[in-house]
Write a protein that holds these residues in place. Structure first.
Motif, PDB file in Angstrom:
ATOM      1  N   MET A   1      57.880  14.149  59.771  1.00  0.00           N
ATOM      2  CA  MET A   1      58.588  12.919  59.465  1.00  0.00           C
ATOM      3  C   MET A   1      57.643  11.772  59.123  1.00  0.00           C
ATOM      4  N   ASN A   2      56.401  12.045  58.803  1.00  0.00           N
ATOM      5  CA  ASN A   2      55.472  10.982  58.437  1.00  0.00           C
ATOM      6  C   ASN A   2      55.930  10.234  57.181  1.00  0.00           C
ATOM      7  N   LEU A  10      66.589   7.198  52.917  1.00  0.00           N
ATOM      8  CA  LEU A  10      66.610   8.451  53.662  1.00  0.00           C
ATOM      9  C   LEU A  10      67.968   9.100  53.521  1.00  0.00           C
ATOM     10  N   PHE A  11      67.953  10.417  53.370  1.00  0.00           N
ATOM     11  CA  PHE A  11      69.192  11.185  53.364  1.00  0.00           C
ATOM     12  C   PHE A  11      68.983  12.365  54.304  1.00  0.00           C
ATOM     13  N   ILE A  12      69.699  12.332  55.422  1.00  0.00           N
ATOM     14  CA  ILE A  12      69.485  13.347  56.455  1.00  0.00           C
ATOM     15  C   ILE A  12      70.740  14.184  56.587  1.00  0.00           C
ATOM     16  N   LEU A  23      65.608   9.397  64.281  1.00  0.00           N
ATOM     17  CA  LEU A  23      65.286   8.069  63.764  1.00  0.00           C
ATOM     18  C   LEU A  23      64.733   7.114  64.821  1.00  0.00           C
ATOM     19  N   GLN A  24      64.876   7.468  66.100  1.00  0.00           N
ATOM     20  CA  GLN A  24      64.536   6.524  67.166  1.00  0.00           C
ATOM     21  C   GLN A  24      63.078   6.050  67.114  1.00  0.00           C
ATOM     22  N   GLU A  25      62.144   6.963  66.946  1.00  0.00           N
ATOM     23  CA  GLU A  25      60.746   6.599  67.075  1.00  0.00           C
ATOM     24  C   GLU A  25      60.285   5.669  65.955  1.00  0.00           C
TER      25      GLU A  25
END
Length: 683
Positions: A1-2, A10-12, A23-25
């Protein structure tokens, strides 16, 4: 996820709980707005692999509150809610994670229907989530116009969007920017642009009820009957000194002798508020959204391959755009194909069926919009051979076109009846002849090809022929044909009905034959060039509808088997020539030098004035500032859509007191302007 650090979008895909944890970090406390459309708890199963029985430790892990090394990513809030349903238990960790992602000024929008609105609000009100104090409000969104029949007879048309802030003190929602064009500075006031403010109020006291004397001419004003001034005597005196009060040099009867200025700088906000009912307009309905999505899909389909490699479609027939709103398909070779158009091999019967189909479609679309106005819609078919409609050798006397019509009509109407948004009264009207489509069409012919007169064919069990009935209805009983009680709405003819037939409510003309000469085309189109009437016999002219709307209602559509573009353009040129001396722009010189006359109810002249250069500019500026005139110096679309009475009210509200007596002559001048763009050719 760098890649998160460098990506702007973003498309997850995948489970949303896992996505939120992911997404938290990187996005903790950085998101300004979140919108969530969760599965509604409608009684049907929803599929989430959640374990709703969990310990506090399990909850921390599920929420992603710690990273791989065990470091806590959010505040250690140990108060975890335990709610009574699986749905709420499913929602809780997702809402908790969403809150963590919000910035201090962030806001969340959550869609929900009537099944869980109460419980969801209690969940969001929980101190461990957003809390009652951070509740901003809720929006009501219209999802549909009507629902299928329900056991209770209640029509649930809307859903909700709940709005919560992370911190209510850190947010300020605003709507569209306020219109500031009305603010002017004609007297070069150092405090800037202003508009005239209402000086009276409904309530007040002795301090706000006093006489105001104009020092320039001695005119005296008092509050209107039953009202007070919106200021005290002391405040008024201060405003006089500061320039907020403007005394008029000349005051006519019935006018106020002063103006209270409301400065642009006094606006508390440049934006309108966000209204909770803004989503109640039809444009927010599910059906509209579905159509929008549909218009953008299916691009890239190769018609050559899909058709089994028909040679006609080999050269660039790959779909580049599908537009459901305007009903066309565009290909990579530049060809644009509208509904009903044909490219490739097609025989004459196929083309005629398409014309009949498109006439019915156009008819029903027009009919749906005019039905609520009380205007009956009629359509005309001109055919090349009587036998194609009335075949006396057939068992039922129906020719090929009559059979085509009934097949297409029944199919199209049944399809339209599946529309849940259909007006109930119009639905009943369509359903009336759904099983008897032969009742909605009739024919008028002088003679058929065999030389038989229209009264020579009498069916068994009838006292008169069907042709005589149709002739009597079409030629002699026009009023009955305009009634909704009469089922006939489609008329077939071999000629252009030259023998005196005329009906104002023909909105579609289909030429199922060649009309080689312009004379024939004029005769055929002439059957529809009339101003329509409603069920009361009221002519739908500019006096009834307004200048703009009369042109929207009284539109004729020609479904032709040949090009009418040149003919229509020449006809339009003739019309343009007839009005070429009319003014083309609404500009100050339209009013300059004009004598405006005010008359009373007995048509007697009460007053008059000749407009000078400065007054013309003032009238024009007032109309433009209030949206009656566009920057192109034409009347605005909203003005054109108004009725005559609404136009008068709009002009009256725009003008200064000096011109109130002359609203009618000013309206006549504005409406005298000819806008070539208002009646464009649509080939």
């Amino acid at each position: 996820m760098n890649t998160f650090k460098d990506s702007e979008n973003l498309f997850i895909t995948g489970d949303n709980l896992e996505a939120l944890k992911l997404l938290q970090e990187s996005y903790l406390g950085k998101i300004d707005m979140i919108y969530i459309d969760p599965p509604y708890n409608t009684g049907k199963d929803f599929v989430y692999h959640d374990n709703f029985k969990s310990t506090q430790k399990d909850t921390d892990v599920a929420e992603g509150s710690v990273d791989e090394d065990g470091n806590r990513l959010v505040k250690n809030e140990k108060n975890s809610g335990r709610y009574h349903s699986d749905w709420l238990s499913m929602m809780y960790p997702r809402l908790k994670l969403a809150r963590n992602l919000l910035s201090d000024s962030g806001v969340i929008f959550v869609s929900i229907d009537e099944n869980e609105i109460g419980n969801l609000k209690m969940l969001l009100d929980a101190p461990t989530l957003f809390g009652e104090v951070n509740y901003v409000g809720d929006i009501v969104r219209k999802t549909r116009s009507s629902a299928n029949d329900s056991g209770t007879g209640f029509n649930q048309q809307h859903e909700y969007v709940l709005i919560y802030a992370k911190s209510i003190s850190a947010i300020l929602l605003h709507g569209e920017e306020k219109n500031k064009l009305n603010y002017k500075n004609p007297d070069a006031d150092p405090l800037g642009r202003w508009i005239s403010d209402n000086p009276s109020a409904r309530s007040g006291g002795p301090n706000s009820s006093f006489k105001i004397t104009n020092p320039k001419n001695g005119h005296v004003d008092e509050p209107p009957a039953g009202r007070y001034w919106a200021f005290s005597k002391a405040t008024f005196d201060e405003w006089v000194v500061s320039g907020k009060v403007l005394f008029k040099n000349n005051v006519k009867d019935g006018q106020r002798g002063f103006i209270i200025k409301k400065y642009l700088s006094e606006l508390k906000s440049s934006f309108n508020t966000v209204n909770s009912l803004f989503g109640s307009d039809n444009e927010y309905m599910n059906q509209v959204a579905t159509k929008y999505v549909r218009d953008e899909l299916f691009k890239g389909d190769n018609i050559y391959q899909l058709s089994g490699e028909v040679e006609s479609y080999k050269a660039g027939f790959v779909v580049s755009a599908i537009n459901a709103t305007n009903q066309f398909v565009e290909f990579t070779n530049g060809i644009k194909l509208h509904v009903g158009e044909v490219i490739g091999n097609a025989n004459d019967d196929d083309l005629r069926r398409i014309q009949i189909r498109e006439t019915i479609n156009s008819h029903l679309s027009k009919e749906a919009s005019l039905f609520k106005r009380g205007i009956k819609t009629l359509s005309l078919f001109f055919i090349d051979e009587v036998v194609k409609y009335k075949d006396y050798d057939a068992v039922d006397d129906k020719g090929a076109y009559a059979l085509m019509f009934e097949e297409e009509y029944e199919s199209i109407v049944r399809d339209r009846l599946t529309d849940t948004l259909l007006d109930p009264a119009y639905r009943t009207y369509l359903e009336r002849e759904i099983n008897t489509p032969d009742k909605v069409h009739a024919g008028y012919f002088s003679v058929d090809k065999k030389g038989k007169s229209i009264d020579s064919k009498i069916k068994r069990g009838s006292e008169a022929s069907d042709d005589i009935s149709a002739y009597g209805l079409i030629m002699k009983n026009k009023e009955r044909l305009l009634s909704f009680d009469e089922p006939v709405r489609f008329i077939f003819s071999h000629s252009a009905l030259k023998e005196g037939w005329d009906n104002p409510n023909v909105f579609q003309i289909a030429t199922l034959r060649q009309s080689s000469s312009d004379i024939k085309k004029r005769q055929e189109i002439g059957r529809g060039l009339r101003l329509s009437v409603n069920q009361n016999g009221d002519r739908q002219d500019a006096q009834s509808l307004g200048e703009g709307e009369v042109q929207q209602v009284n539109v004729i559509t020609v479904i032709a088997n040949e090009s009418y573009e040149n003919f229509a353009r020449d006809l339009q040129s003739e019309l343009a020539e007839a009005v070429k001396n009319r003014p083309k722009f609404v500009e100050p010189k339209l009013f300059e030098g004009r004598e405006l006359v005010a008359k009373n109810a007995s048509d007697q002249t009460v007053s008059s004035m000749t407009v000078d250069n400065a007054q013309a500019a003032e009238i024009w500026a007032s109309l433009k500032a209030n949206g009656i005139i566009t920057k192109e110096k034409q009347t605005s679309d909203s003005y054109k859509e108004m009725s005559v009475d609404e136009q008068i009210a709009a002009i009256k509200a725009s003008l200064d007191d000096d011109y109130q007596a002359y609203v009618l002559p000013i309206q006549e001048l504005v409406n005298s302007v000819y806008d070539p763009q208002s009646v464009p050719i649509e080939p």
